[in-house]
Design a protein around this motif. Structure first.
Motif, PDB file in Angstrom:
ATOM      1  N   THR A 192       5.891  -5.883   2.402  1.00  0.00           N
ATOM      2  CA  THR A 192       5.269  -4.566   2.412  1.00  0.00           C
ATOM      3  C   THR A 192       5.798  -3.797   3.615  1.00  0.00           C
ATOM      4  O   THR A 192       6.447  -4.362   4.505  1.00  0.00           O
ATOM      5  CB  THR A 192       3.735  -4.664   2.532  1.00  0.00           C
ATOM      6  OG1 THR A 192       3.398  -5.160   3.838  1.00  0.00           O
ATOM      7  CG2 THR A 192       3.149  -5.568   1.465  1.00  0.00           C
TER       8      THR A 192
ATOM      9  N   ALA B  17       9.771  -3.940  -1.030  1.00  0.00           N
ATOM     10  CA  ALA B  17       9.455  -4.797  -2.171  1.00  0.00           C
ATOM     11  C   ALA B  17      10.666  -5.622  -2.602  1.00  0.00           C
ATOM     12  O   ALA B  17      10.525  -6.774  -3.035  1.00  0.00           O
ATOM     13  CB  ALA B  17       8.943  -3.957  -3.336  1.00  0.00           C
TER      14      ALA B  17
ATOM     15  N   THR C  61       1.583 -10.474  -6.907  1.00  0.00           N
ATOM     16  CA  THR C  61       1.018 -10.526  -5.555  1.00  0.00           C
ATOM     17  C   THR C  61       1.409 -11.821  -4.855  1.00  0.00           C
ATOM     18  O   THR C  61       1.758 -11.825  -3.666  1.00  0.00           O
ATOM     19  CB  THR C  61      -0.512 -10.379  -5.618  1.00  0.00           C
ATOM     20  OG1 THR C  61      -0.830  -9.056  -6.076  1.00  0.00           O
ATOM     21  CG2 THR C  61      -1.148 -10.602  -4.263  1.00  0.00           C
TER      22      THR C  61
ATOM     23  N   LEU D 113       4.879 -11.412  -3.600  1.00  0.00           N
ATOM     24  CA  LEU D 113       4.967 -10.536  -2.428  1.00  0.00           C
ATOM     25  C   LEU D 113       4.506 -11.241  -1.152  1.00  0.00           C
ATOM     26  O   LEU D 113       4.894 -10.853  -0.054  1.00  0.00           O
ATOM     27  CB  LEU D 113       4.147  -9.267  -2.656  1.00  0.00           C
ATOM     28  CG  LEU D 113       4.744  -8.242  -3.629  1.00  0.00           C
ATOM     29  CD1 LEU D 113       3.750  -7.131  -3.940  1.00  0.00           C
ATOM     30  CD2 LEU D 113       6.034  -7.664  -3.077  1.00  0.00           C
TER      31      LEU D 113
ATOM     32  N   ILE E 121       8.827   1.789   0.583  1.00  0.00           N
ATOM     33  CA  ILE E 121       8.014   0.829  -0.160  1.00  0.00           C
ATOM     34  C   ILE E 121       8.893   0.054  -1.131  1.00  0.00           C
ATOM     35  O   ILE E 121       8.796  -1.182  -1.242  1.00  0.00           O
ATOM     36  CB  ILE E 121       6.877   1.543  -0.916  1.00  0.00           C
ATOM     37  CG1 ILE E 121       5.883   2.158   0.076  1.00  0.00           C
ATOM     38  CG2 ILE E 121       6.160   0.580  -1.851  1.00  0.00           C
ATOM     39  CD1 ILE E 121       4.763   2.958  -0.581  1.00  0.00           C
ATOM     40  N   SER E 122       9.781   0.758  -1.838  1.00  0.00           N
ATOM     41  CA  SER E 122      10.671   0.108  -2.810  1.00  0.00           C
ATOM     42  C   SER E 122      11.623  -0.853  -2.129  1.00  0.00           C
ATOM     43  O   SER E 122      11.837  -1.981  -2.599  1.00  0.00           O
ATOM     44  CB  SER E 122      11.462   1.164  -3.588  1.00  0.00           C
ATOM     45  OG  SER E 122      10.606   2.053  -4.259  1.00  0.00           O
TER      46      SER E 122
ATOM     47  N   GLY F 200       1.435   0.108  -9.940  1.00  0.00           N
ATOM     48  CA  GLY F 200       1.518  -0.367  -8.562  1.00  0.00           C
ATOM     49  C   GLY F 200       0.309  -1.175  -8.142  1.00  0.00           C
ATOM     50  O   GLY F 200      -0.016  -1.241  -6.949  1.00  0.00           O
TER      51      GLY F 200
ATOM     52  N   THR G 139       1.200  -3.954  -5.708  1.00  0.00           N
ATOM     53  CA  THR G 139       1.707  -3.334  -4.482  1.00  0.00           C
ATOM     54  C   THR G 139       0.567  -2.743  -3.670  1.00  0.00           C
ATOM     55  O   THR G 139       0.517  -2.896  -2.438  1.00  0.00           O
ATOM     56  CB  THR G 139       2.730  -2.237  -4.817  1.00  0.00           C
ATOM     57  OG1 THR G 139       3.788  -2.806  -5.596  1.00  0.00           O
ATOM     58  CG2 THR G 139       3.320  -1.625  -3.560  1.00  0.00           C
TER      59      THR G 139
ATOM     60  N   THR H  53      -1.455  -5.690  -2.076  1.00  0.00           N
ATOM     61  CA  THR H  53      -0.806  -6.335  -0.941  1.00  0.00           C
ATOM     62  C   THR H  53      -0.771  -5.424   0.275  1.00  0.00           C
ATOM     63  O   THR H  53      -1.027  -5.862   1.409  1.00  0.00           O
ATOM     64  CB  THR H  53       0.615  -6.783  -1.325  1.00  0.00           C
ATOM     65  OG1 THR H  53       0.583  -7.432  -2.593  1.00  0.00           O
ATOM     66  CG2 THR H  53       1.178  -7.743  -0.301  1.00  0.00           C
ATOM     67  N   HIS H  54      -0.462  -4.145   0.079  1.00  0.00           N
ATOM     68  CA  HIS H  54      -0.476  -3.213   1.204  1.00  0.00           C
ATOM     69  C   HIS H  54      -1.890  -3.071   1.777  1.00  0.00           C
ATOM     70  O   HIS H  54      -2.071  -2.973   3.001  1.00  0.00           O
ATOM     71  CB  HIS H  54       0.071  -1.841   0.787  1.00  0.00           C
ATOM     72  CG  HIS H  54       1.558  -1.746   0.833  1.00  0.00           C
ATOM     73  ND1 HIS H  54       2.352  -2.067  -0.242  1.00  0.00           N
ATOM     74  CD2 HIS H  54       2.409  -1.379   1.826  1.00  0.00           C
ATOM     75  CE1 HIS H  54       3.631  -1.904   0.084  1.00  0.00           C
ATOM     76  NE2 HIS H  54       3.684  -1.486   1.341  1.00  0.00           N
TER      77      HIS H  54
END
Length: 397
Positions: free
Chosen positions: A347, A342, A145, A148, A338-339, A115, A118, A121-122
């Motif tokens: 996010t 994505a 990234t 995203l 979260i999934s 992750g 992820t 980005t979060h």
């Protein structure tokens, strides 16, 4: 070229076309990512560290514009841009002082699937909500990234828009200003990536007997370029490749803090131990070559943690015994929210309404705030804004 090799290229092309279709579907009507999230006055007050009455008074006396409202008179909530303006008017900006060093955090692990992008980005969006100026640098040619953030690395980003023109053997850029792109977040910028960034690795591998000096020059050059850019930001987040290569080494040297995400599985734990051991050896070699590396903090964060899975709890206990206070106490929970976000190339912080149930969304957002907040505290501690927590000596036995 045989048929099987040709088939691989066909599969890649088909996948890229599908990514573009998904991107266009997600970002209609202009096929461009937007930011629709708004914050009610209670949440705005909490973020600004003031009372709702103070916001209303500022609106009434003209220091702030009237609260945006729908046709029926109901408050719409504040955008991120409006929150940033409110912070300036009410003196609630968390920005670093002129003498504070920008935090340059590498989010790194050589194990894929933890992750990393992820988390990056979060973390960027969390800092944005809190009012910080953020630069995200995608150093990974896989460019997750970048995706995203709403860009298709294959269709929207050229090699000349990545780090390549700056880091290549024959550079065409002397600084990194050319690569900085705005994002839908008014206080977050991005240096994107795409597959062609990997050409830097090929070029340096082909540098021959002069490779050592070329590598050292690239390490110093990335750090120099980022230092020049970092003056415009509070936090710089680096997302390097999940492997030990030229760019990863340059990122290690350019960063002044390290965050290591790892999932709560035995293979991930073992892989992370190998990563730390390899990093230790590499950092010693860099120091021996006169390339200084200095981190204000090194922390591990458990990602994709399922509190209902006994095996996750067991592995996390092993992490705590092994890494002590270097392991952040609040893990990032595995969440459908979260999934699902994505899948929409977003996010949780970008969702203007829950994708699943309101309860799931609220729980995920609260966990992310707490988990990301740990890193914010470390950054502010480095600026002398937060007293350091009492920590036991890191267990090394």
């Amino acid at each position: 070229m045989n048929a099987i090799v040709t088939q691989i290229g066909d599969l890649a092309d088909a996948g890229e076309r599908m990514i573009e279709r998904l991107r266009r579907k997600a970002f209609l009507p202009e096929s461009r990512k937007g930011l629709n999230v708004r914050f009610g006055i209670a949440e705005a007050a909490q973020l600004l560290g003031c009372s709702t009455n103070r916001i209303r008074m500022a609106e009434e006396d003209g220091r702030l514009p009237p609260a945006p409202a729908a046709d029926n008179g109901r408050r719409l909530g504040y955008t991120v841009g409006e929150l940033l303006h409110m912070r300036q008017v009410l003196g609630a900006s968390p920005a670093r002082g002129d003498s504070d060093v920008p935090a340059v955090i590498a989010v790194q692990n050589f194990k894929g699937g933890v992750g990393k992008s992820t988390v990056t980005t979060h973390l960027a969006h969390y800092f944005a909500v809190q009012g910080y100026r953020v630069l995200v640098v995608d150093c990974d040619s896989q460019a997750t990234t970048t995706t995203l953030f709403g860009f298709n690395p294959h269709f929207n980003i050229t090699r000349e828009e990545t780090l390549y023109p700056y880091l290549s053997i024959d550079p065409t850029q002397s600084d990194l200003d050319y690569a900085v792109k705005p994002t839908p977040w008014p206080n977050v910028d991005l240096i994107p990536s795409n597959l062609e960034l990997f050409d830097v690795e090929y070029e340096l591998a082909a540098a021959g007997s002069d490779g050592g000096s070329v590598l050292a020059a690239r390490f110093r050059k990335l750090k120099k370029g980022l230092i020049e850019l970092a003056g415009h930001y509070d936090v710089v987040l680096l997302d390097p490749p999940p492997a030990l290569g030229t760019i990863s080494l340059a990122v290690m040297q350019a960063a002044n803090a390290l965050l290591v995400p790892l999932a709560a599985t035995t293979p991930d734990f073992c892989s992370t131990v190998q990563f730390l051991s390899m990093m230790d050896q590499v950092l010693q070699q860099l120091a021996g070559a006169g390339i200084a590396v200095d981190y204000s903090f090194v922390r591990l964060i458990c990602s994709k943690f399922d509190g209902n899975d006994p095996s996750h709890a067991m592995v996390r206990a092993i992490m705590e015994q092994s890494f002590g206070p270097a392991l952040l106490p609040v893990p990032i929970l595995e969440s459908a929210e979260i999934s699902h976000a994505a899948m929409r190339m977003m996010t949780v912080y970008e969702l203007d309404k829950p994708i699943g149930t309101a309860k799931t969304h609220k729980r995920s957002r609260a966990n992310l705030d707490e988990a990301m907040g740990q890193i914010e505290q470390l950054v502010r501690q480095g600026w002398g804004r937060v007293a350091p927590a009492d920590e036991a000596v890191l267990y090394a036995g």
